[in-house]
Scaffold this motif. Structure first.
Motif, PDB file in Angstrom:
ATOM      1  N   ALA A 124      32.218 -49.002 -19.184  1.00  0.00           N
ATOM      2  CA  ALA A 124      30.810 -48.645 -19.087  1.00  0.00           C
ATOM      3  C   ALA A 124      30.601 -47.247 -18.521  1.00  0.00           C
ATOM      4  O   ALA A 124      29.698 -46.520 -18.949  1.00  0.00           O
ATOM      5  CB  ALA A 124      30.068 -49.667 -18.222  1.00  0.00           C
ATOM      6  N   ARG A 125      31.414 -46.855 -17.561  1.00  0.00           N
ATOM      7  CA  ARG A 125      31.128 -45.617 -16.840  1.00  0.00           C
ATOM      8  C   ARG A 125      31.094 -44.381 -17.741  1.00  0.00           C
ATOM      9  O   ARG A 125      30.148 -43.588 -17.634  1.00  0.00           O
ATOM     10  CB  ARG A 125      32.135 -45.422 -15.702  1.00  0.00           C
ATOM     11  N   PRO A 126      32.080 -44.148 -18.630  1.00  0.00           N
ATOM     12  CA  PRO A 126      31.989 -42.946 -19.463  1.00  0.00           C
ATOM     13  C   PRO A 126      30.746 -42.916 -20.331  1.00  0.00           C
ATOM     14  O   PRO A 126      30.153 -41.848 -20.528  1.00  0.00           O
ATOM     15  CB  PRO A 126      33.269 -43.022 -20.314  1.00  0.00           C
ATOM     16  N   LEU A 127      30.321 -44.063 -20.838  1.00  0.00           N
ATOM     17  CA  LEU A 127      29.149 -44.083 -21.696  1.00  0.00           C
ATOM     18  C   LEU A 127      27.889 -43.812 -20.882  1.00  0.00           C
ATOM     19  O   LEU A 127      27.009 -43.040 -21.301  1.00  0.00           O
ATOM     20  CB  LEU A 127      29.059 -45.418 -22.428  1.00  0.00           C
ATOM     21  N   PHE A 128      27.783 -44.402 -19.701  1.00  0.00           N
ATOM     22  CA  PHE A 128      26.626 -44.135 -18.845  1.00  0.00           C
ATOM     23  C   PHE A 128      26.637 -42.688 -18.357  1.00  0.00           C
ATOM     24  O   PHE A 128      25.578 -42.075 -18.209  1.00  0.00           O
ATOM     25  CB  PHE A 128      26.593 -45.119 -17.672  1.00  0.00           C
ATOM     26  N   ASP A 129      27.822 -42.139 -18.112  1.00  0.00           N
ATOM     27  CA  ASP A 129      27.902 -40.716 -17.746  1.00  0.00           C
ATOM     28  C   ASP A 129      27.316 -39.848 -18.849  1.00  0.00           C
ATOM     29  O   ASP A 129      26.553 -38.907 -18.588  1.00  0.00           O
ATOM     30  CB  ASP A 129      29.358 -40.306 -17.512  1.00  0.00           C
ATOM     31  N   LEU A 130      27.684 -40.146 -20.087  1.00  0.00           N
ATOM     32  CA  LEU A 130      27.173 -39.377 -21.227  1.00  0.00           C
ATOM     33  C   LEU A 130      25.663 -39.490 -21.333  1.00  0.00           C
ATOM     34  O   LEU A 130      24.959 -38.482 -21.490  1.00  0.00           O
ATOM     35  CB  LEU A 130      27.832 -39.876 -22.508  1.00  0.00           C
ATOM     36  N   LEU A 131      25.142 -40.704 -21.239  1.00  0.00           N
ATOM     37  CA  LEU A 131      23.699 -40.893 -21.356  1.00  0.00           C
ATOM     38  C   LEU A 131      22.949 -40.199 -20.216  1.00  0.00           C
ATOM     39  O   LEU A 131      21.849 -39.671 -20.425  1.00  0.00           O
ATOM     40  CB  LEU A 131      23.366 -42.384 -21.375  1.00  0.00           C
ATOM     41  N   GLU A 132      23.559 -40.169 -19.036  1.00  0.00           N
ATOM     42  CA  GLU A 132      22.910 -39.475 -17.925  1.00  0.00           C
ATOM     43  C   GLU A 132      22.867 -37.971 -18.170  1.00  0.00           C
ATOM     44  O   GLU A 132      21.845 -37.315 -17.913  1.00  0.00           O
ATOM     45  CB  GLU A 132      23.635 -39.783 -16.616  1.00  0.00           C
TER      46      GLU A 132
END
Length: 273
Positions: A28-36
């Motif tokens: 989850a973290r890389p995808l949420f990083d991208l969206l942020e």
């Protein structure tokens, strides 16, 4: 809290809680990083700290509008889900809203097939072992993603301020819908942005989940001024194409049909911007 929305009956309804299931491990973290990093003010926002963030965004839907919130979960080594809540002005849009979120978070991927293929490559093997189940972010709105791939975050935010439709009931930092392609084509008709939005509006470029990827690639290539790198990003995000390699990058055939995922591993490891 996301707030309240109107149901199809017109009566206020609480948001619909959802568990968005996925198969296998999920990073989850890389995808949420991208969206942020990408979040466009007014349309999207990220709250909380890494590991416990909430991504929120507005949605234009067939019968009305919506606000969706998706919670970050600790990376899982087996099947699980992302908790979400969707507030709709018309409950008939629930299935569409769920499908949009599943595409955005790449929840229908088969991580076992991806990891088996990429993990057999000497360069990628340690990256796959470090991040099993790494996903390739998609799109909640393919036309929106295409425009954003072309203009970047800051210009996209300006387009929202100028031409986005304001929500009847803004919620926190969520105030607008991203402007439709037809609106942008009329308001900004010149240059590559005008050419792209006109092609999206009249159907010359079709980026829906059921549209032919090769036909879309060819149609994008025919848009004046649209460079190969932007086309690659649109194909990856808007079309959910799992096998896209940007021009000029060495992406061997041994990574196929998962080159989009291979590049995400390289980015997550800091080997690509």
């Amino acid at each position: 809290p996301v707030g309240e929305a109107q149901g199809h009956s017109g009566a206020p309804t609480a948001g619909v809680p959802l568990r968005l299931a996925h198969r296998g491990p999920y990073q989850a973290r890389p995808l949420f990083d991208l969206l942020e990093r990408e979040a466009v003010p007014g349309v999207e926002e990220m709250t909380g700290t890494p590991g416990a963030r909430v991504y929120r965004r507005t949605l234009r839907l067939p019968y009305g509008t919506g606000i969706a919130a998706v919670e970050e979960r600790a990376d899982t080594g087996a099947g699980g889900w992302l908790d979400a809540r969707v507030h709709l002005t018309d409950l008939r849009d629930l299935t569409t809203a769920v499908q949009r979120l599943r595409r955005l978070f790449d929840l229908d991927a088969d991580p076992y097939a991806v990891d088996e293929r990429l993990g057999a490559d000497g360069r990628l093997a340690p990256l796959v072992a470090a991040r099993p189940g790494l996903r390739s972010a998609g799109a909640a709105d393919p036309d929106e993603v295409a425009v954003r791939a072309l203009v970047g975050r800051d210009t996209a935010a300006e387009l929202v301020r100028r031409y986005g439709k304001r929500l009847d009931a803004p919620c926190g930092g969520l105030t607008h819908l991203f402007p439709e392609a037809a609106v942008l084509a009329g308001a900004e008709p010149d240059g590559t942005l005008g050419a792209l939005t006109a092609a999206l509006a009249d159907g010359a470029v079709r980026l829906g989940p059921g549209d032919d990827r090769d036909a879309a690639r060819d149609a994008l290539a025919a848009v004046p001024g649209l460079d190969d790198r932007t086309i690659a990003e649109i194909r990856t995000r808007a079309l959910g194409d799992p096998d896209v390699a940007p021009p000029g990058l060495d992406a061997p055939d041994s990574w196929r049909p998962w080159r989009s995922y291979a590049l995400n591993h390289l980015r997550a490891a800091g080997e690509l911007e």
